[in-house]
Design an enzyme around this catalytic site. Structure first.
Site, mmCIF file in Angstrom:
data_model
loop_
_atom_site.group_PDB
_atom_site.id
_atom_site.type_symbol
_atom_site.label_atom_id
_atom_site.label_comp_id
_atom_site.label_asym_id
_atom_site.label_seq_id
_atom_site.Cartn_x
_atom_site.Cartn_y
_atom_site.Cartn_z
ATOM 1 N N HIS A 1 -12.303 -0.901 -8.776
ATOM 2 C CA HIS A 1 -11.567 -2.082 -9.243
ATOM 3 C C HIS A 1 -11.609 -3.161 -8.148
ATOM 4 C CE1 HIS A 1 -8.705 -3.870 -12.083
ATOM 5 N NE2 HIS A 1 -8.279 -4.510 -11.008
ATOM 6 N N GLN B 1 -7.686 -5.572 0.943
ATOM 7 C CA GLN B 1 -6.472 -5.118 1.611
ATOM 8 C C GLN B 1 -6.008 -6.176 2.588
ATOM 9 O OE1 GLN B 1 -6.093 -1.027 2.833
ATOM 10 N NE2 GLN B 1 -8.096 -0.530 1.975
ATOM 11 N N HIS C 1 -12.942 -18.156 9.970
ATOM 12 C CA HIS C 1 -14.284 -17.676 9.626
ATOM 13 C C HIS C 1 -14.182 -16.337 8.922
ATOM 14 C CE1 HIS C 1 -13.368 -15.972 13.613
ATOM 15 N NE2 HIS C 1 -14.135 -14.958 13.258
ATOM 16 N N TYR D 1 -27.894 5.501 19.439
ATOM 17 C CA TYR D 1 -27.924 4.448 20.446
ATOM 18 C C TYR D 1 -26.710 3.530 20.297
ATOM 19 C CZ TYR D 1 -29.798 1.114 23.761
ATOM 20 O OH TYR D 1 -29.969 0.322 24.861
ATOM 21 N N GLU D 2 -26.366 3.226 19.038
ATOM 22 C CA GLU D 2 -25.230 2.320 18.781
ATOM 23 C C GLU D 2 -23.922 2.919 19.287
ATOM 24 O OE1 GLU D 2 -27.506 3.150 16.561
ATOM 25 O OE2 GLU D 2 -28.258 1.361 15.540
ATOM 26 N N HIS E 1 -16.454 -12.694 8.246
ATOM 27 C CA HIS E 1 -17.625 -11.888 8.564
ATOM 28 C C HIS E 1 -17.981 -11.058 7.340
ATOM 29 C CE1 HIS E 1 -17.219 -12.660 12.865
ATOM 30 N NE2 HIS E 1 -15.965 -12.251 12.845
ATOM 31 N N HIS F 1 -10.748 -5.422 -5.423
ATOM 32 C CA HIS F 1 -9.519 -5.550 -4.629
ATOM 33 C C HIS F 1 -9.847 -5.702 -3.160
ATOM 34 C CE1 HIS F 1 -10.552 -1.332 -3.946
ATOM 35 N NE2 HIS F 1 -9.773 -1.370 -2.873
ATOM 36 N N ASN G 1 0.847 -1.190 0.000
ATOM 37 C CA ASN G 1 0.000 0.000 0.000
ATOM 38 C C ASN G 1 0.888 1.249 0.000
ATOM 39 O OD1 ASN G 1 -1.892 2.100 0.763
ATOM 40 N ND2 ASN G 1 -3.244 0.461 1.463
ATOM 41 N N ASP G 2 0.587 2.172 -0.903
ATOM 42 C CA ASP G 2 1.401 3.385 -1.000
ATOM 43 C C ASP G 2 1.115 4.360 0.145
ATOM 44 O OD1 ASP G 2 2.555 2.500 -3.442
ATOM 45 O OD2 ASP G 2 0.729 3.089 -4.483
HETATM 46 P P1 H2U Z 1 -10.083 0.784 -0.338
HETATM 47 O O1 H2U Z 1 -9.965 -0.716 -0.362
HETATM 48 O O2 H2U Z 1 -10.710 1.259 0.938
HETATM 49 O O3 H2U Z 1 -10.725 1.325 -1.553
HETATM 50 O O4 H2U Z 1 -8.603 1.335 -0.378
HETATM 51 C C1 H2U Z 1 -7.731 1.121 -1.483
HETATM 52 C C2 H2U Z 1 -6.309 1.167 -0.982
HETATM 53 O O5 H2U Z 1 -5.433 1.279 -2.085
HETATM 54 C C3 H2U Z 1 -6.067 2.338 -0.059
HETATM 55 O O6 H2U Z 1 -5.621 1.859 1.195
HETATM 56 C C4 H2U Z 1 -4.364 2.121 -1.749
HETATM 57 C C5 H2U Z 1 -4.965 3.131 -0.778
HETATM 58 O O7 H2U Z 1 -4.008 3.605 0.126
HETATM 59 N N1 H2U Z 1 -3.803 2.732 -2.941
HETATM 60 C C6 H2U Z 1 -2.435 2.634 -3.165
HETATM 61 O O8 H2U Z 1 -1.730 2.014 -2.374
HETATM 62 N N2 H2U Z 1 -1.899 3.219 -4.283
HETATM 63 C C7 H2U Z 1 -2.616 3.933 -5.184
HETATM 64 O O9 H2U Z 1 -2.073 4.441 -6.127
HETATM 65 C C8 H2U Z 1 -4.087 4.079 -5.009
HETATM 66 C C9 H2U Z 1 -4.697 3.444 -3.811
#
Ligand code: H2U
Length: 332
Positions: free
Chosen positions: A165, A169, A272, A292-293, A274, A167, A78-79
């Site tokens: 797209h 994480q 499991h 309430y939550e 969720h 995907h 993740n960037d």
């Molecule tokens: P979502 O699954 O919540 O849409 O997040 C997409 C992730 O993709 C997000 O954590 C990463 C974002 O930081 N991302 C990259 O790492 N590089 C990119 O160029 C776009 C999105």
């Protein structure tokens, strides 16, 4: 004479033995008129390939790196990671009311498919199998170093997903996150008291009671848990005792979704997944977790049994395959 209790009529609270919390069930509230927020209809016109979408094959990401022309799954760091392997420690706390600890880890993003206009349920079994295999191997790789590997998919703009797209994480952390800690405590205590995993007995009971089952297969159960909070929340369980994703057999992987884990003796754990769809009444009316939550405890409107009945009644065919973009979604 006292009124006989009916779950669909009478408010009650239910216990979640996995996460050690209660939910208020007040089914009759579904009868109230709805004048709240209505979401826009779902976006069904996602282009199959967008060279400016950073998750697409061949596109440039936020950090300037260019994605390969991948044709299956694609895993990258993740960037904008929420966790980093070398974060410094805040040091010892000087007061029990001010505790902080080091948080180290790795955040990855996994694209499921080169096309932007599909989602997991629209992919073929071999394509989904490749995703399950990739989940198992990333779990194995990061699980060797970190006590918790959380695989999750934020799905849909309504739930804050930033990109259409397909995907998910993967966040691996040096600590057990809160929910995992509660599930760990409950499952460990149940095993020591009853000599078997909590979720094995729970799955067996649901198979006997048949009120909340949505789908059953040779290897898996999908049910609306007795303690569900989100209206159409479901729980996916393997039928046999499986602690972790890498333990799944090839046959189980051909129909299996995600899960998460930890190290040492984890015989009390049961793999499991969720599913927490945010919908309340339809695709355009969402459930908000508000007053309430936030201040007291979780609350739901229809009963888990009513939700399971509605889910069982849904057609087998994906809603998008019933629409005009049938050819878009039909992937051989
Ligand atoms: P979502 O699954 O919540 O849409 O997040 C997409 C992730 O993709 C997000 O954590 C990463 C974002 O930081 N991302 C990259 O790492 N590089 C990119 O160029 C776009 C999105």
């Amino acid at each position: 004479m006292a009124t006989a209790f009916r779950a669909s009529e009478h408010q009650h609270i239910r216990y979640n033995p996995l996460q050690d919390e209660w939910v208020l069930v007040s089914a009759h509230r579904m009868k109230r008129p709805w004048q709240g927020q209505v979401e826009p209809p779902l976006l069904t016109t996602v282009p199959r390939h967008d060279p400016h979408n950073p998750l697409c094959p061949g596109a440039a990401r936020a950090n300037g790196e260019v994605n390969p022309h991948y044709d299956g799954t694609f895993l990258f760091d993740n960037d904008f990671p929420a966790l980093q392997p070398d974060a410094p420690s805040p040091g010892p706390s000087d007061h029990p009311l001010f505790q902080a600890e080091a948080a180290r880890g790795v955040c990855k993003v996994m694209c499921f498919h080169p096309w932007s206009d599909v989602t997991l349920p629209l992919m073929s079994v071999p394509e989904i199998r490749a995703v399950v295999d990739a989940w198992a191997s990333v779990t194995e790789e990061l699980g060797a170093q970190y006590p918790w590997v959380q695989i999750f998919e934020n799905k849909g703009a309504m739930m804050g997903c930033s990109n259409p797209h397909p995907h998910c994480q993967v966040w691996a952390s040096s600590f057990l996150p809160d929910v995992a800690q509660r599930e760990e405590r409950s499952q460990r205590a149940y095993q020591s008291q009853h000599g078997e995993p909590l979720l094995m007995e729970y799955g067996r009971q649901e198979l006997l009671r048949k009120e909340r089952l949505v789908l059953t297969s040779e290897h898996w159960l999908v049910l609306v848990p007795f303690w569900a909070v989100w209206p159409f929340q479901t729980l996916l369980l393997p039928r046999r005792h499986v602690r972790r994703l890498p333990e799944l057999t090839p046959a189980e992987r051909d129909g299996a979704p995600m899960g998460s884990e930890a190290g040492a003796n984890w015989d009390h754990w049961q793999l499991h997944a969720h599913y927490y769809p945010p919908l309340l009444r339809s695709a355009t009316v969402r459930k908000f977790m508000v007053g309430y939550e936030m201040l007291a405890q979780a609350q739901r409107d229809l009963t888990p049994e009513q939700a399971a009945e509605r889910l069982r009644a849904l057609p087998e065919v994906h809603y998008r395959l019933g629409q005009k973009d049938r050819e878009t979604a039909a992937i051989a």
